[in-house]
Design a protein around this motif. Structure first.
Motif, PDB file in Angstrom:
ATOM      1  N   GLY A 232      18.639 -23.701 -47.883  1.00 13.17           N
ATOM      2  CA  GLY A 232      17.728 -23.292 -46.823  1.00 13.17           C
ATOM      3  C   GLY A 232      16.383 -23.994 -46.833  1.00 13.17           C
ATOM      4  N   ASP A 233      16.135 -24.854 -47.825  1.00 12.82           N
ATOM      5  CA  ASP A 233      14.863 -25.575 -47.918  1.00 12.82           C
ATOM      6  C   ASP A 233      15.059 -27.047 -47.541  1.00 12.82           C
ATOM      7  OD1 ASP A 233      13.591 -23.302 -48.829  1.00 12.82           O
ATOM      8  OD2 ASP A 233      13.864 -23.802 -50.943  1.00 12.82           O
ATOM      9  N   TYR A 234      14.097 -27.580 -46.813  1.00  8.82           N
ATOM     10  CA  TYR A 234      14.135 -29.006 -46.477  1.00  8.82           C
ATOM     11  C   TYR A 234      13.684 -29.804 -47.687  1.00  8.82           C
ATOM     12  CZ  TYR A 234      14.659 -27.513 -41.626  1.00  8.82           C
ATOM     13  OH  TYR A 234      15.123 -26.938 -40.463  1.00  8.82           O
ATOM     14  N   VAL A 235      14.494 -30.779 -48.092  1.00 12.37           N
ATOM     15  CA  VAL A 235      14.240 -31.466 -49.364  1.00 12.37           C
ATOM     16  C   VAL A 235      13.279 -32.652 -49.236  1.00 12.37           C
ATOM     17  CG1 VAL A 235      16.475 -30.763 -50.281  1.00 12.37           C
ATOM     18  CG2 VAL A 235      16.277 -32.958 -49.108  1.00 12.37           C
ATOM     19  N   PHE A 236      13.028 -33.126 -48.003  1.00 15.54           N
ATOM     20  CA  PHE A 236      12.161 -34.300 -47.842  1.00 15.54           C
ATOM     21  C   PHE A 236      10.824 -33.949 -47.189  1.00 15.54           C
ATOM     22  CE2 PHE A 236      16.451 -36.343 -47.742  1.00 15.54           C
ATOM     23  CZ  PHE A 236      16.301 -37.107 -48.898  1.00 15.54           C
ATOM     24  N   GLY A 237      10.438 -32.683 -47.233  1.00 10.75           N
ATOM     25  CA  GLY A 237       9.203 -32.265 -46.581  1.00 10.75           C
ATOM     26  C   GLY A 237       8.069 -31.931 -47.525  1.00 10.75           C
ATOM     27  N   GLY A 238       8.192 -32.301 -48.805  1.00  6.12           N
ATOM     28  CA  GLY A 238       7.157 -31.954 -49.766  1.00  6.12           C
ATOM     29  C   GLY A 238       7.181 -30.455 -50.045  1.00  6.12           C
ATOM     30  N   ALA A 239       6.001 -29.836 -50.076  1.00  9.81           N
ATOM     31  CA  ALA A 239       5.912 -28.400 -50.336  1.00  9.81           C
ATOM     32  C   ALA A 239       6.240 -27.568 -49.101  1.00  9.81           C
ATOM     33  CB  ALA A 239       4.509 -28.045 -50.834  1.00  9.81           C
ATOM     34  N   ARG A 240       6.256 -28.199 -47.924  1.00 14.16           N
ATOM     35  CA  ARG A 240       6.568 -27.466 -46.688  1.00 14.16           C
ATOM     36  C   ARG A 240       8.100 -27.431 -46.495  1.00 14.16           C
ATOM     37  NH1 ARG A 240       3.200 -28.835 -41.486  1.00 14.16           N
ATOM     38  NH2 ARG A 240       4.112 -26.791 -40.988  1.00 14.16           N
ATOM     39  N   THR A 241       8.719 -26.642 -47.328  1.00  9.73           N
ATOM     40  CA  THR A 241      10.181 -26.610 -47.329  1.00  9.73           C
ATOM     41  C   THR A 241      10.767 -25.793 -46.195  1.00  9.73           C
ATOM     42  OG1 THR A 241      10.147 -24.716 -48.849  1.00  9.73           O
ATOM     43  CG2 THR A 241      10.260 -26.928 -49.824  1.00  9.73           C
ATOM     44  N   ASP A 242       9.914 -25.053 -45.476  1.00 12.86           N
ATOM     45  CA  ASP A 242      10.415 -24.198 -44.398  1.00 12.86           C
ATOM     46  C   ASP A 242      10.318 -24.857 -43.027  1.00 12.86           C
ATOM     47  OD1 ASP A 242       7.648 -24.173 -44.531  1.00 12.86           O
ATOM     48  OD2 ASP A 242       7.477 -22.145 -43.703  1.00 12.86           O
ATOM     49  N   VAL A 243       9.800 -26.080 -42.973  1.00 13.39           N
ATOM     50  CA  VAL A 243       9.615 -26.793 -41.711  1.00 13.39           C
ATOM     51  C   VAL A 243      10.384 -28.108 -41.753  1.00 13.39           C
ATOM     52  CG1 VAL A 243       7.933 -27.886 -40.176  1.00 13.39           C
ATOM     53  CG2 VAL A 243       7.332 -25.778 -41.380  1.00 13.39           C
ATOM     54  N   ALA A 244      11.147 -28.391 -40.694  1.00  9.37           N
ATOM     55  CA  ALA A 244      11.869 -29.666 -40.630  1.00  9.37           C
ATOM     56  C   ALA A 244      10.858 -30.802 -40.717  1.00  9.37           C
ATOM     57  CB  ALA A 244      12.664 -29.751 -39.330  1.00  9.37           C
TER      58      ALA A 244
END
Length: 303
Positions: free
Chosen positions: A131-143
């Motif tokens: 459920g976490d975006y792996v290429f967004g840094g710490a903003r894992t909840d945003v595409a």
């Protein structure tokens, strides 16, 4: 009237000794049943602090192992996505090579292929794990990638670096694998290799008609992006290896600490059983002696 021959003091000493033996036997019976020296830390004396420290270190090692395992799973997902990006770019480079070497170029067909590649690229950079975006840094909840945003240009000529598609932050994912070691493994979607790939594909997807200069520029960018993605793959692979080594070390240490703790808390059940038999015989003899002493009286010597 019956009178004791032994003094009260001697009788009391014999009973006290028997009770001590009985207490020792009771403790040994508990040890025999449980396999440990004591049910609480008070029974370990000076070793209690060492036992506590070992238990804490085992728990801490377990938390490091869990963190490493979770990070490794995330890394595998990242590596797979980057591998797919490398394949996509290789195919895109082949498309551009064919287009630049052809006598005439079907701009609409090439642009359509590039638009599909751009969508695929965005989808890969929006890969999720649990459920976490792996290429967004710490903003894992945003595409992390949005190519439909008004800030991302639909045409990039002349070609200049542009990461306006990126919605994440600059925080790189990392994992603590020991008290003194933290391993960074994160890659964000605004990495220069990804930016060059996005720019190269966007050049072809949103420039019409396609000129030779545009195709050559996109080809150069794709070549550079492929090299950069290869470097990222090596970086991710190295991080995975480092995390695996750290996890193995923690597992080995945990085994060592558990063994040492067991040596301090466990008893030799066979030895305890043998000692119990000895104490049982001693206690039986003590009770027999006490019974005999307490049964003596003055009348026994006057008859």
């Amino acid at each position: 009237m019956a009178m004791r021959v032994a003094t009260f003091s001697i009788s009391d000493q014999m009973i006290a000794a028997a009770l001590r033996t009985q207490s020792t036997m009771a403790n040994m019976q508990i040890q025999e049943a449980s396999g440990v020296v004591s049910s609480d830390f008070g029974g370990y004396g000076s070793s209690s602090q060492q036992i506590v420290n070992l238990q804490v270190s085992v728990t801490r090692a377990d938390s490091y192992i869990d963190a490493a395992t979770q990070a490794d799973s995330k890394i595998q997902v990242m590596y797979s996505a980057v591998g797919s990006i490398a394949d996509l770019l290789t195919n895109f480079r082949s498309l551009l090579t064919s287009a630049t070497s052809a006598a005439s170029t079907d701009s609409s067909s090439v642009a359509q292929s590039a638009q599909e590649a751009l969508q695929q690229m965005a989808s890969l950079l929006n890969t999720q794990y649990s459920g976490d975006y792996v290429f967004g840094g710490a903003r894992t909840d945003v595409a992390p990638v949005d190519i439909d945003s008004a800030t991302y240009p639909t045409a990039t000529s002349p070609s200049t670096a542009n990461t306006s598609y990126y919605q994440g932050d600059q925080e790189k994912a990392s994992v603590r694998v020991s008290d003194s070691q933290t391993i960074s493994y994160g890659v964000t979607a605004d990495n220069s290799a990804f930016e060059q790939a996005m720019r190269a594909i966007n050049l072809v997807a949103n420039n019409s008609p396609l000129s030779t200069a545009t195709l050559n520029e996109a080809l150069d960018l794709s070549e550079s992006a492929i090299d950069g993605v290869g470097v990222l793959q090596s970086k991710i692979s190295n991080a995975a290896s480092a995390i695996e080594r750290a996890s193995s070390f923690q597992t080995e240490y945990q085994t060592y600490a558990q063994t040492l703790g067991s040596d301090l808390t466990s008893v030799d059940v066979a030895a305890v059983t043998a000692s119990l038999a000895t104490y049982q015989a001693q206690l039986t003899a003590s009770y027999a002696a006490i019974s005999k002493v307490q049964g003596l009286n003055l009348a026994s010597y006057l008859t």
